[in-house]
Design an enzyme around this catalytic site. Structure first.
Site, PDB file in Angstrom:
ATOM      1  CG  HIS A  75      -2.113  -0.894   1.072  1.00  0.00           C
ATOM      2  ND1 HIS A  75      -3.287  -0.710   1.758  1.00  0.00           N
ATOM      3  CD2 HIS A  75      -2.303  -1.982   0.277  1.00  0.00           C
ATOM      4  CE1 HIS A  75      -4.155  -1.651   1.409  1.00  0.00           C
ATOM      5  NE2 HIS A  75      -3.574  -2.434   0.522  1.00  0.00           N
ATOM      6  CE1 TYR A 204      -6.040   4.027  11.011  1.00  0.00           C
ATOM      7  CE2 TYR A 204      -5.456   4.195   8.680  1.00  0.00           C
ATOM      8  CZ  TYR A 204      -5.245   3.648   9.939  1.00  0.00           C
ATOM      9  OH  TYR A 204      -4.252   2.718  10.127  1.00  0.00           O
ATOM     10  N   PRO A 296      -4.678   0.510  18.597  1.00  0.00           N
ATOM     11  CG  PRO A 296      -6.644  -0.588  17.994  1.00  0.00           C
ATOM     12  CD  PRO A 296      -5.946   0.027  19.174  1.00  0.00           C
ATOM     13  CE  LYS A 300       3.692   3.338  13.508  1.00  0.00           C
ATOM     14  NZ  LYS A 300       3.969   2.733  12.235  1.00  0.00           N
ATOM     15  CE1 TYR A 388      -1.210   4.088   9.337  1.00  0.00           C
ATOM     16  CE2 TYR A 388      -0.198   3.083   7.411  1.00  0.00           C
ATOM     17  CZ  TYR A 388      -1.239   3.166   8.306  1.00  0.00           C
ATOM     18  OH  TYR A 388      -2.321   2.314   8.196  1.00  0.00           O
TER      19      TYR A 388
END
Length: 393
Positions: A75, A204, A296, A300, A388
């Site tokens: 991704h 998200y 979550p 991580k 990220y």
């Protein structure tokens, strides 16, 4: 009591323990892994599936990355939906080419198990009453029972990779460890369904109804979450109610094309931040969830565990190959620096995207403007992207 000897005794047969065992075995260092549950139970856990760049490289170094590279999905970005408006975060563009890999924890654990089996690695399942002993001496050992018989393993080092509720951290005297914890006033209700993902990248979603996440394990297996109160129960949520609530929190076009179906797993996970310091007690070293838990939101948890294993692996190599203990001596401080950075990032993502029912209006306004600033600033998006994809080990 039967007695055996190894160089490194690892408590916990999840991905952290298996990864360290595999890496050390490849360098000729003997290990024994003790796991309380059966292999099927371990592989039945439904957990994270977003792997940082560094974790992917570690899987390849452990010679366990072939199926991951074949079936995992690279991704290059993800999206944040703010009250129905989508904003894409270009991870690859903002980090100079780095990406993440979507590959389920169950699958990578299966790959690690298969690798251990092929190499004749010793993984003892259904090991009960596991207990580390003499951790502050040069001759630590671990005892356990299996099928009613007591066993002892003498070793050089003990690795506690047995999770938040495991025995390893609890075996450290209370005056030798300090614990930091933040419990959030909500949890994530998650379902797994054999449906096509709502989007080709993660979404998200922040809405007035609460947070939601559209994730995936493959092109035919989707993972979805919605924020719920800690007092909620799975029994309150039929599949139809879940799908309706998820759609209400997503942009209209995403909701319109959302493919629904029966859930094959449904659970509620509370959100918690937790760190134990130090991550070493004598010749026992903590790794992964035994030492730290993150919400979550920032993906991580598993990746923080992988960084612990990276540091332990290289420290053990230096000890056995060169007689150099500097890596072992620095392990706790080195690992904790990265752990706390992951904690900060996970806290920030959680604080920015969730609805906090007890927040006064002033804090709610600040939360909105924080997200607004982040979405309008390339510097802020770059900071998120760097965290990220994973900070360097």
């Amino acid at each position: 009591m039967t007695t055996s000897k190894t160089q490194v005794a690892i408590i916990g047969g999840g991905p952290s323990g298996l990864m360290l065992s595999q890496l050390l075995h490849l360098k000729g260092i003997e290990t024994v892994v003790l796991e309380r549950q059966t292999r099927d139970y371990v592989l039945g856990r439904i957990r994270a599936g977003v792997l940082e760049h560094g974790f992917v490289e570690l899987m390849r170094e452990a010679r366990c990355g072939e199926r991951m590279d074949r079936e995992g999905e690279i991704h290059e970005g993800f999206s944040i939906s703010d009250r129905g408006t989508m904003h894409r975060i270009d991870l690859e563009g903002l980090t100079g080419g780095q990406t993440v890999m979507v590959y389920g924890q169950t699958e990578l654990t299966r790959d690690l198990y298969d690798a251990r089996e092929k190499m004749g690695g010793i993984v003892i399942h259904e090991a009960e009453d596991v207990q580390p002993h003499d951790m502050t001496t040069d001759a630590p050992y671990v005892t356990y029972t299996k099928a009613g018989e007591t066993h002892r393993i003498d070793c050089d080092f003990i690795i506690g990779a047995d999770g938040f509720h495991g025995v390893s951290r609890k075996s450290i005297p209370a005056d030798q460890i300090r614990e930091y914890e933040k419990v959030y006033p909500f949890g994530w209700l998650g379902i797994l369904s054999e449906t096509k993902p709502a989007h080709d990248e993660l979404i998200y979603a922040r809405s007035d109804r609460g947070f939601a996440l559209c994730s995936l394990r493959s092109q035919v297996l989707s993972r979805y979450y919605v924020q719920v109160p800690l007092t909620d129960t799975v029994e309150n949520w039929s599949d139809d109610r879940f799908w309706d609530e998820l759609k209400a929190r997503l942009p209209e076009d995403v909701a319109a094309r959302l493919e629904t179906g029966p859930s094959i797993e449904k659970s509620i996970a509370p959100l918690r931040s937790f760190v134990a310091e130090p991550m070493r007690y004598g010749n026992m070293f903590l790794a992964g969830d035994a030492a730290h838990i993150v919400p979550p939101t920032g993906a991580k948890g598993l990746n923080s565990a992988a960084s612990d294993i990276y540091y332990l692996y290289h420290a053990m190599l230096s000890h056995y190959e060169n007689g150099d203990d500097s890596g072992l001596d620095a392990y706790s401080d080195t690992a904790l620096r990265r752990v706390w950075k992951a904690q900060r990032f996970s806290w920030w993502m959680t604080s920015m995207l969730h609805v906090f029912p007890d927040h006064p209006e002033f804090d709610q306004k600040l939360q909105s403007i924080e997200l607004d600033y982040f979405l309008s600033s390339e510097a802020a998006r770059t900071s998120l992207a760097e965290n990220y994809v994973g900070l360097p080990f």
